[in-house]
Write a protein that holds these residues in place. Structure first.
Motif, mmCIF file in Angstrom:
data_model
loop_
_atom_site.group_PDB
_atom_site.id
_atom_site.type_symbol
_atom_site.label_atom_id
_atom_site.label_comp_id
_atom_site.label_asym_id
_atom_site.label_seq_id
_atom_site.Cartn_x
_atom_site.Cartn_y
_atom_site.Cartn_z
ATOM 1 N N UNK A 16 0.833 -1.196 0.000
ATOM 2 C CA UNK A 16 0.000 0.000 0.000
ATOM 3 C C UNK A 16 0.871 1.250 0.000
ATOM 4 N N UNK A 17 1.985 1.182 0.721
ATOM 5 C CA UNK A 17 2.871 2.333 0.836
ATOM 6 C C UNK A 17 3.703 2.551 -0.426
ATOM 7 N N UNK A 18 3.840 1.497 -1.245
ATOM 8 C CA UNK A 18 4.748 1.570 -2.391
ATOM 9 C C UNK A 18 4.098 1.185 -3.710
ATOM 10 N N UNK A 19 2.767 1.197 -3.768
ATOM 11 C CA UNK A 19 2.111 0.689 -4.968
ATOM 12 C C UNK A 19 2.434 1.511 -6.210
ATOM 13 N N UNK A 20 2.908 2.760 -6.027
ATOM 14 C CA UNK A 20 3.242 3.589 -7.186
ATOM 15 C C UNK A 20 4.337 2.944 -8.026
ATOM 16 N N UNK A 21 5.200 2.140 -7.402
ATOM 17 C CA UNK A 21 6.222 1.428 -8.163
ATOM 18 C C UNK A 21 5.579 0.494 -9.175
ATOM 19 N N UNK A 22 4.516 -0.177 -8.744
ATOM 20 C CA UNK A 22 3.792 -1.091 -9.628
ATOM 21 C C UNK A 22 3.003 -0.301 -10.667
ATOM 22 N N UNK A 23 2.433 0.802 -10.225
ATOM 23 C CA UNK A 23 1.632 1.630 -11.131
ATOM 24 C C UNK A 23 2.459 2.112 -12.309
ATOM 25 N N UNK A 31 5.483 -7.504 -19.411
ATOM 26 C CA UNK A 31 5.340 -7.653 -20.858
ATOM 27 C C UNK A 31 3.933 -8.148 -21.211
ATOM 28 N N UNK A 32 2.960 -7.652 -20.456
ATOM 29 C CA UNK A 32 1.554 -7.987 -20.677
ATOM 30 C C UNK A 32 0.797 -6.680 -20.840
ATOM 31 N N UNK A 33 -0.048 -6.612 -21.837
ATOM 32 C CA UNK A 33 -0.816 -5.390 -22.074
ATOM 33 C C UNK A 33 -1.932 -5.275 -21.041
ATOM 34 N N UNK A 34 -1.884 -4.189 -20.257
ATOM 35 C CA UNK A 34 -2.847 -3.983 -19.181
ATOM 36 C C UNK A 34 -3.254 -2.517 -19.123
ATOM 37 N N UNK A 35 -4.478 -2.232 -18.641
ATOM 38 C CA UNK A 35 -4.816 -0.841 -18.325
ATOM 39 C C UNK A 35 -3.902 -0.382 -17.192
ATOM 40 N N UNK A 36 -3.800 0.915 -16.977
ATOM 41 C CA UNK A 36 -2.968 1.421 -15.896
ATOM 42 C C UNK A 36 -3.527 1.031 -14.538
ATOM 43 N N UNK A 37 -2.664 1.015 -13.541
ATOM 44 C CA UNK A 37 -3.074 0.706 -12.170
ATOM 45 C C UNK A 37 -3.617 1.971 -11.516
ATOM 46 N N UNK A 38 -4.776 1.867 -10.933
ATOM 47 C CA UNK A 38 -5.405 3.000 -10.259
ATOM 48 C C UNK A 38 -5.052 3.026 -8.770
ATOM 49 N N UNK A 39 -5.079 1.855 -8.114
ATOM 50 C CA UNK A 39 -4.814 1.817 -6.678
ATOM 51 C C UNK A 39 -4.478 0.402 -6.237
ATOM 52 N N UNK A 60 -6.514 -2.379 -8.305
ATOM 53 C CA UNK A 60 -7.647 -1.874 -9.080
ATOM 54 C C UNK A 60 -7.069 -1.181 -10.313
ATOM 55 N N UNK A 61 -7.530 -1.576 -11.495
ATOM 56 C CA UNK A 61 -7.021 -0.984 -12.729
ATOM 57 C C UNK A 61 -7.914 0.161 -13.191
ATOM 58 N N UNK A 62 -7.407 0.957 -14.096
ATOM 59 C CA UNK A 62 -8.117 2.169 -14.510
ATOM 60 C C UNK A 62 -9.421 1.886 -15.232
ATOM 61 N N UNK A 63 -9.584 0.668 -15.808
ATOM 62 C CA UNK A 63 -10.844 0.337 -16.474
ATOM 63 C C UNK A 63 -11.855 -0.288 -15.519
#
Length: 295
Positions: A16-23, A31-39, A60-63
């Motif tokens: 939770x404290x570092x999810x921006x790294x994943x975002x 190497x997988x096509x995904x919507x952006x990470x929202x949270x 949670x993804x942006x879509x």
């Protein structure tokens, strides 16, 4: 000898404290096509939350869909059934599409793993970690860090799970030593180290964790995670107390709360619950409360 708990109640805090790294980096890394990470999605199901059978990561993804990320040494039908049971619980709670990606340490012969149970079918995407050369990646990242070049931080924290002839403990130690050389503030480096340890936890024995703890270079990272976990526990206590107070307020004004209100309050962040306390004063119906919690 004191041992630091890096996994149980401290587990969610790290992500939770570092999810921006994943975002920022998840698409390039997988190497997988995904919507952006929202949270980051902090999800617990008490009946299955054990050290051996917990969900690894949920975002949670942006879509509006949910990314469920798992790590396994090998993928078996039993694993898929377990992941499917997690996904059904996620779907029951959120009613959003689930995208499950498995990081397979020893490799998998296909890019998808699935089963067909007749009326129920299940499909996942597999990322073969054995295709990633850990030694070569370590060399590449070290050179970039020494030259102050930009790196994909997920490549760094997942480095111990890549293909290598070194044992896991040595890979974790070398990765954390490399993270400590980053030109970044100490909290950020502590978070990277904590992420590295937690992501590798299910592949490390108790003896491995003790060996890591005995390394004095590791102690500060274990202490950091433990301290943050304790802080998180206090925050969760405040949040639970706020939820109970809100439910009592709603009951006093509108009578017993229905299941939808209880569910929405259980999912709400503390800031939303605090705002709801003021909304209850002016609200004329439960429907207004539900609408407020949904938006």
């Amino acid at each position: 000898m004191q041992q630091f708990d890096v996994t149980a109640h401290n587990y969610n805090f790290v992500f939770k404290d570092s999810f921006s790294l994943f975002k920022n980096d998840i698409g390039d890394f997988l190497k997988v096509e995904l919507p952006g990470i929202d949270s980051y999605l902090e999800t617990e199901f008490a009946e299955i939350e054990t050290s051996a059978e917990r969900m690894d990561l949920n975002f949670k993804l942006e879509d509006g869909s949910i990314l469920h990320l798992e790590e396994e040494i090998e993928v078996s039908v039993d694993d898929l059934i377990r992941f499917a049971s997690y996904d059904l619980k996620l779907y029951n709670r959120y009613r959003d599409r689930i995208r499950t990606i498995i990081l397979c340490i020893k490799g998998y012969p296909a890019s998808e793993a699935a089963f067909n149970a007749g009326s129920l079918g299940y499909n996942t995407t597999v990322v073969n970690m054995s295709d990633k050369d850990g030694k070569e990646k370590m060399k590449e990242l070290r050179e970039k860090i020494e030259k102050g070049k930009e790196i994909n931080y997920l490549e760094l924290i997942f480095l111990p799970l890549m293909n290598s002839d070194q044992d896991m403990v040595k890979r974790v130690k070398e990765t954390i030593e490399l993270e400590d050389k980053l030109d970044a503030d100490q909290k950020f480096k502590n978070n990277l180290a904590a992420l590295t340890i937690v992501l590798c936890d299910k592949f490390l024995s108790s003896e491995n964790m003790i060996e890591l703890w005995r390394d004095r270079k590791m102690v500060k990272f274990f202490k950091y995670v433990e301290e943050q976990g304790k802080k998180k526990g206090k925050d969760e206590g405040k949040q639970e107390e706020a939820r109970m107070l809100i439910l009592r307020q709603i009951k006093a004004k509108f009578g017993d709360s229905d299941n939808e209100i209880i569910d929405l309050i259980n999912k709400a962040e503390l800031s939303k619950i605090e705002d709801l306390s003021e909304k209850i004063i002016t609200a004329d119906s439960k429907e207004e409360i539900i609408d407020f919690l949904k938006h």
